[in-house]
Motif scaffolding. Structure first.
Motif, short mmCIF file in Angstrom:
data_model
loop_
_atom_site.label_atom_id
_atom_site.label_comp_id
_atom_site.label_asym_id
_atom_site.label_seq_id
_atom_site.Cartn_x
_atom_site.Cartn_y
_atom_site.Cartn_z
N GLU A 1 0.82 -1.20 0.00
CA GLU A 1 0.00 0.00 0.00
C GLU A 1 0.85 1.25 0.00
N LEU A 2 0.24 2.33 -0.48
CA LEU A 2 0.80 3.67 -0.35
C LEU A 2 -0.01 4.36 0.73
N ARG A 3 0.67 4.83 1.76
CA ARG A 3 -0.03 5.41 2.91
C ARG A 3 0.46 6.84 3.14
N PHE A 4 -0.51 7.76 3.34
CA PHE A 4 -0.18 9.16 3.59
C PHE A 4 -0.95 9.61 4.83
N PRO A 5 -0.26 10.07 5.87
CA PRO A 5 -0.94 10.51 7.09
C PRO A 5 -1.97 11.59 6.82
N ASP A 6 -3.04 11.52 7.54
CA ASP A 6 -4.16 12.43 7.35
C ASP A 6 -3.76 13.89 7.52
N ILE A 7 -2.76 14.16 8.35
CA ILE A 7 -2.36 15.55 8.62
C ILE A 7 -1.86 16.24 7.35
N LEU A 8 -1.34 15.46 6.39
CA LEU A 8 -0.83 16.06 5.16
C LEU A 8 -1.95 16.63 4.30
N LEU A 9 -3.18 16.13 4.50
CA LEU A 9 -4.28 16.54 3.64
C LEU A 9 -4.87 17.89 4.04
N ASN A 10 -4.37 18.45 5.14
CA ASN A 10 -4.86 19.78 5.54
C ASN A 10 -4.46 20.84 4.53
N ASP A 11 -3.31 20.66 3.90
CA ASP A 11 -2.82 21.62 2.90
C ASP A 11 -2.81 20.91 1.55
N ALA A 12 -3.84 21.16 0.75
CA ALA A 12 -4.01 20.43 -0.51
C ALA A 12 -2.87 20.70 -1.48
N GLU A 13 -2.43 21.96 -1.59
CA GLU A 13 -1.37 22.29 -2.54
C GLU A 13 -0.06 21.64 -2.14
N MET A 14 0.25 21.68 -0.84
CA MET A 14 1.48 21.04 -0.38
C MET A 14 1.42 19.53 -0.63
N PHE A 15 0.29 18.91 -0.40
CA PHE A 15 0.15 17.48 -0.61
C PHE A 15 0.36 17.12 -2.08
N ASP A 16 -0.26 17.90 -2.98
CA ASP A 16 -0.07 17.64 -4.41
C ASP A 16 1.40 17.76 -4.80
N ASP A 17 2.07 18.82 -4.32
CA ASP A 17 3.48 19.01 -4.63
C ASP A 17 4.32 17.85 -4.11
N LEU A 18 4.01 17.38 -2.90
CA LEU A 18 4.76 16.29 -2.28
C LEU A 18 4.63 15.02 -3.10
N VAL A 19 3.43 14.65 -3.44
CA VAL A 19 3.21 13.40 -4.18
C VAL A 19 3.84 13.47 -5.56
N GLU A 20 3.68 14.60 -6.24
CA GLU A 20 4.27 14.76 -7.58
C GLU A 20 5.79 14.68 -7.51
N ALA A 21 6.38 15.32 -6.52
CA ALA A 21 7.84 15.30 -6.38
C ALA A 21 8.34 13.89 -6.06
N MET A 22 7.62 13.17 -5.21
CA MET A 22 8.01 11.79 -4.89
C MET A 22 7.97 10.91 -6.14
N ALA A 23 6.94 11.08 -6.96
CA ALA A 23 6.82 10.29 -8.19
C ALA A 23 7.96 10.62 -9.15
N ASP A 24 8.30 11.91 -9.26
CA ASP A 24 9.39 12.32 -10.15
C ASP A 24 10.73 11.76 -9.67
N MET A 25 10.98 11.83 -8.36
CA MET A 25 12.24 11.32 -7.82
C MET A 25 12.36 9.81 -8.03
N ALA A 26 11.25 9.09 -7.85
CA ALA A 26 11.27 7.64 -8.06
C ALA A 26 11.54 7.33 -9.52
N ALA A 27 11.01 8.15 -10.42
CA ALA A 27 11.17 7.90 -11.84
C ALA A 27 12.59 8.23 -12.32
N ARG A 28 13.24 9.22 -11.69
CA ARG A 28 14.57 9.65 -12.15
C ARG A 28 15.69 8.74 -11.70
#
Length: 1000
Positions: free
Chosen positions: A451-478
């Motif tokens: 599973e991919l798990r993200f603590p609920d506290i991260l969802l308080n800031d939607a823009e930060m959460f989107d940036d975090l997930v996108e950056a993690m995906a990019d780093m994994a891909a590179r």
């Protein structure tokens, strides 16, 4: 043009290939294909044998080979092989897809090249000049030459729909790409996620088939290409991978429109990019900037077949109705913050966006201010991945090309999310729990074990959460495959990720790197970011002031078992569960609305939802109409307003009667749904979609609804339904001629009696023939045999019953050789083709005793129809007659009681009184036992009113018997003629007056 077509279709006239070729060139230049002489080329091609052969006509990416008559001998096959070499050579030379067309002027066959062979995709044969328009549309779909076509519903259906040559060609290509690459790990993963989401959305009605996945891929790819065309971007000029990833949008500061998703697998496989270029060329023919409604739902409904949409319950709201609902719920466009939690293709969003943008500009706001505000004020969500893509493009269409391409626009985010609006409480059947967003990930055995798990506290800031997930995906891909997992500390510091969430995020990142190593990573960023949005929207600070939409009407019986359990638990907590005995009548819509208000609507916020009409007047929705819903974690109240009753609008736009339910979230006490309602009626001309077009045809008047309650008549327990004589091939028979030596006395040669209305697989099975004992052949009365106050000729049925009892065992049936032979073959068909292993054939016939109850046969029965626009009833005296499930019956205790019941049931007053209580189909047609919910008293000869009705019923029977009935007419016409004759008689008015007195 007509003269040219006349010459082309005259295949039996003397003509040469050169003459046909010249006429085809003239046809292409004279039709609305926007071709000129320079567009048609004779091309020299070096053949493999070394000689120089000519392609007869080349038009864009199509090669046309002309023959004198394709009907002759092996002409077509020889020409197909020759054309295949031409098509393959041109495709290799130019790096794009070419198609081949064979024609003799009358017959046109389009081929697609797959693995070096031409495969027939679509064909048309023109037999008369009346088919000229059909030929032009076919040619244009294949050639894709026209430009600036207005994308009206009619044009989209004709040129892109499932019956168009364009669709046939594109679908065949994409199906072959999928078949060749289905085992690719990335494609398998995307197919699995697609299937998982649609099972959650559509339940057991969803069938995980290759055909549907291919159709959805084609739809989404099309929608994403349309999004580019809308902005004036030539999609043919963009690299296909960049096209389906939406790179141009991100570079232009427009986010959330086109992303890597489940359907971009096409550009990952060989020949996929070539297909995307060809698809872009076809779609670029339309002037998408001129759209003024949600046309993508038209594209969806014209591509996905009617049977599939009916099975999946996918019916989109008409534009005019969505516009009316948005106006009623949010009259002040600039003050609303609106969410459609089941947005489908975006019809409600389209009208909400249009209203907001126009109002904002009228208020003097700049374009940048308007577009920045609209994404905060109008949002959508759906769990259907195809719907989400369509809705995002619809959102763009609502804003319009001029605004999107204007200078000073500023950044724009399209707020339409792939998300679970209900947020099901049961973690086993969904993606959420109380502390984290949890996304299961399949392993190679297709088991959801990691599973991919993200603590609920991260969802308080939607823009930060989107940036975090996108950056993690990019780093994994590179990172290089199999290399060390990079540190996330710099990312945590840059985005301000809370320390208590960091260990969980690191574990998730390790899983994403493993997925990348397995070739299955890049989709997860899209998946996770979208599914997080419902949690963010449910935060108190983010709740909206208006909810609109058409929630899913998924029936309880079609929910997967886990969903049924969770649905029942959540419904019981909130007082919405009406009991197991009516479970099959319940659907998701009421719980969906209650949950949407609970999660997303601010106090005093307004809502308007299109729902089944049963919500406003059926007993099993009584809990919903209270307006109070309490669960273990929350308690909310709703103040309902009068609803809209839409059942009387024709033609029907849903398969069931519909309504619109309004209200607001109450801060104190609930207000139950009022009986007052606005009754809509009228007939809307085909093709009329906007409110300005529809309004002149609509009538609205104040009225009330009648709440259906339990049975009130003692006849409810006396009437029974007839037996299920299904499948027809096993029971319905007709006599056939005996052989040359005749038939044995007491036995009759028979064969199955077939009907065009039989369903698969039964309609495709062979008839049964036999010589059966006469005792087992009985008159069978069905709905078609019933007329007001009389019966028509019955059908003939085989019934394994003798001496007033059913033969239930093989030993009993074996005593009768003719019956035994027939029954053995009938059981074989049943066992080989039934849907489940549940019932035997005799159990099907006698389901809940419906056949056995008819023996011994009563001397006098009253029968009435189970469904229809009017209740009809008659007396039946046939001592051998049996009834099928289209009729209800009871044994009359006297001739007078039978006359009384016939008078009462045949009265149009009874039909009007029972209609609001009847189950909904397109019309109120399902009568069944709903008629006994009326206060119909049992017959008492001492009661003067009832006795008088019996007298009048006997007179009406005599009158009905005098009406000449043509056996060749449809039974509905015969019923109408008898009713018309009865109305002319003064006794009919007295019957209606007495019935009204009883029932009111």
């Amino acid at each position: 043009m007509i003269e040219i077509i006349k010459r082309l279709i005259a295949r039996d006239s003397p003509r040469t290939e050169a003459e046909i070729q010249a006429d085809i060139r003239s046809l292409l230049l004279s039709t609305p294909l926007q071709l000129h002489d320079g567009d048609l080329e004779n091309v020299l091609l070096e053949a493999q044998v070394g000689d120089r052969r000519r392609i007869d006509v080349e038009v864009g990416s199509a090669l046309i080979e002309v023959k004198r008559d394709l009907r002759r001998g092996g002409v077509k096959e020889e020409a197909r092989q020759q054309l295949g070499g031409y098509v393959e050579a041109r495709a290799e030379a130019f790096g794009r897809r070419f198609v081949g067309i064979l024609s003799d002027g009358a017959e046109w066959v389009c081929y697609d090249l797959r693995e070096g062979e031409l495969h027939e995709v679509t064909t048309i044969t023109v037999k008369s000049v009346d088919q000229a328009d059909a030929l032009i549309v076919w040619l244009e779909g294949v050639l894709a030459t026209a430009r600036d076509i207005t994308p009206s519903p009619r044009e989209i259906a004709a040129r892109l729909g499932a019956r168009s040559s364009s669709h046939d060609l594109d679908r065949a290509t994409i199906a072959s790409l999928y078949a060749a690459n289905r085992d690719n790990p990335s494609i398998r993963m995307k197919r699995g996620l697609w299937s998982r989401l649609l099972t959650s959305t559509l339940g057991t009605q969803f069938e995980d088939t290759d055909d549907l996945f291919v159709e959805h891929t084609l739809l989404v790819n099309s929608a994403e290409i349309i999004a580019h065309s809308l902005l004036g971007i030539d999609p043919e000029s963009i690299d296909p991978a960049a096209l389906l990833a939406g790179n141009v949008f991100e570079e232009s500061g427009i986010y959330g429109v086109v992303e890597q998703d489940f359907f971009d697998w096409v550009v990952e496989v060989e020949d996929g990019p070539r297909f995307v270029r060809a698809l872009a060329r076809r779609l670029a023919r339309f002037d998408w900037a001129s759209v003024d409604q949600d046309v993508l739902k038209v594209l969806y409904e014209s591509v996905i077949g009617t049977d599939t949409r009916k099975r999946l319950g996918e019916y989109y709201t008409p534009d005019w109705l969505a516009e009316l609902v948005v106006d009623a719920v949010a009259p002040d466009a600039l003050e609303m913050r609106l969410l459609d939690p089941a947005c489908g293709s975006g019809t409600f969003l389209f009208h909400a966006v249009r209203r907001f943008v126009v109002a904002s500009e009228a208020a003097g706001r700049t374009l940048a201010e308007t577009l920045r505000a609209v994404s905060r004020h109008v949002q959508g969500m759906d769990l259907h991945p195809v719907a989400v893509t369509l809705a995002r493009v619809t959102y763009l269409l609502a804003i319009g090309r001029d605004r999107l391409t204007a200078n000073g626009r500023g950044a724009l985010f399209i707020p339409v999310y792939l998300g679970d609006s209900v947020q099901w409480d049961d973690q086993a059947s969904n993606l959420w729990n109380a502390e984290s967003l949890v996304v299961p990930v399949e392993d190679q055995a297709e088991l959801f074990t990691s599973e991919l798990r993200f603590p609920d506290i991260l969802l308080n800031d939607a823009e930060m959460f989107d940036d975090l997930v996108e950056a993690m995906a990019d780093m994994a891909a590179r990172r290089d495959s199999g290399s060390r997992v990079p540190s996330l500390n710099p990312l945590f510091q840059r985005l301000g990720v809370p320390e208590q969430a960091q260990d969980v995020v690191r574990a998730t990142f390790r899983t994403m790197c493993d997925l990348q190593d397995a070739g299955r990573n890049h989709i997860w960023s899209y998946y996770v970011r979208n599914l997080a949005r419902p949690v963010w929207l449910a935060r108190a600070a983010n709740r909206v002031t208006a909810l609109v939409g058409n929630p899913p009407w998924l029936a309880f019986r079609h929910m997967p078992e886990r969903m049924q359990q969770t649905f029942r638990e959540m419904s019981e907590q909130r007082g919405l569960w009406a009991g197991a005995e009516v479970a099959t009548h319940q659907d998701l819509s009421a719980l969906f609305v209650a949950r949407a208000v609970e999660l997303y609507l601010a106090p005093s916020g307004q809502f308007g939802f299109v729902m089944p009409n049963a919500v406003v007047d059926r007993e099993h929705y009584a809990g919903f109409r209270t307006g109070h819903y309490a669960s273990r974690t929350s308690s909310i109240s709703i103040a309902f307003r009068p609803s809209w009753d839409l059942r009387r609008i024709r033609p029907h736009f849903f398969p069931r009667g519909s309504s619109v339910v309004f209200g607001h979230r109450a801060e104190v006490e609930p207000i139950e749904m009022p009986l007052d309602a606005t009754i809509f009626s009228g007939r809307i001309p085909r093709g009329q979609t906007s409110i300005s077009q529809v309004e002149p045809h609509l009538e609205r008047r104040p009225g009330t609804v009648t709440i259906a309650t339990g049975a009130n008549s003692p006849y409810q327990s006396r009437f029974r339904q007839g037996a299920i004589f299904s499948p027809r091939v096993c029971f319905f028979v007709e006599r056939r001629a005996a052989g040359p030596l005749g038939a044995v006395a007491g036995r009759t040669p028979i064969i199955s009696s077939r009907s065009v209305n039989e369903k698969k697989p039964w309609k495709e099975l062979p008839s049964i023939e036999g010589v059966v004992e006469d005792a087992f052949l009985r008159p069978m009365y069905s709905g078609e045999s019933l007329l007001p106050y009389r019966v028509a000729d019955p059908l003939l049925a085989l019934v394994p019953a003798v001496d007033g009892r059913l033969l239930r065992t093989e030993e009993q049936i074996a005593l009768y050789p003719g019956l035994a032979d027939w029954w053995r073959r009938a059981e074989g068909l049943w066992n080989d083709n039934r849907k489940s292993e549940g019932l035997t054939l005799i159990e099907q016939l006698d389901w809940v005793g419906k056949m056995a109850a008819q023996f011994p046969t009563p001397r006098l029965r009253v029968i009435y129809n189970s469904s229809g626009m009017h209740v009809a009833a008659a007396k039946l005296r046939d001592p051998r007659g049996v009834l099928n499930n289209k009729l209800y019956w009871c044994a009359a205790r006297s001739e007078e009681e039978a006359d009384y019941l016939c008078a009462l049931l045949n009265s149009p007053v009874t039909t009007e009184f029972v209609r609001p209580l009847m189950s909904y189909g397109k019309d109120e047609r399902d009568i069944h036992k709903h008629v006994w919910k009326l206060p119909i008293p049992e017959f008492d000869p001492a009661n003067r009113t009832l006795a008088r009705l019996a007298e009048l019923g006997a007179l009406a029977e005599q009158l009905a018997g005098q009406v000449e009935v043509d056996p060749d007419l449809h039974f509905a016409t015969s019923r109408r003629r008898i009713r018309e004759r009865l109305v002319e008689n003064p006794d009919a008015a007295e019957i209606d007056d007495l019935v009204y007195e009883l029932l009111s």
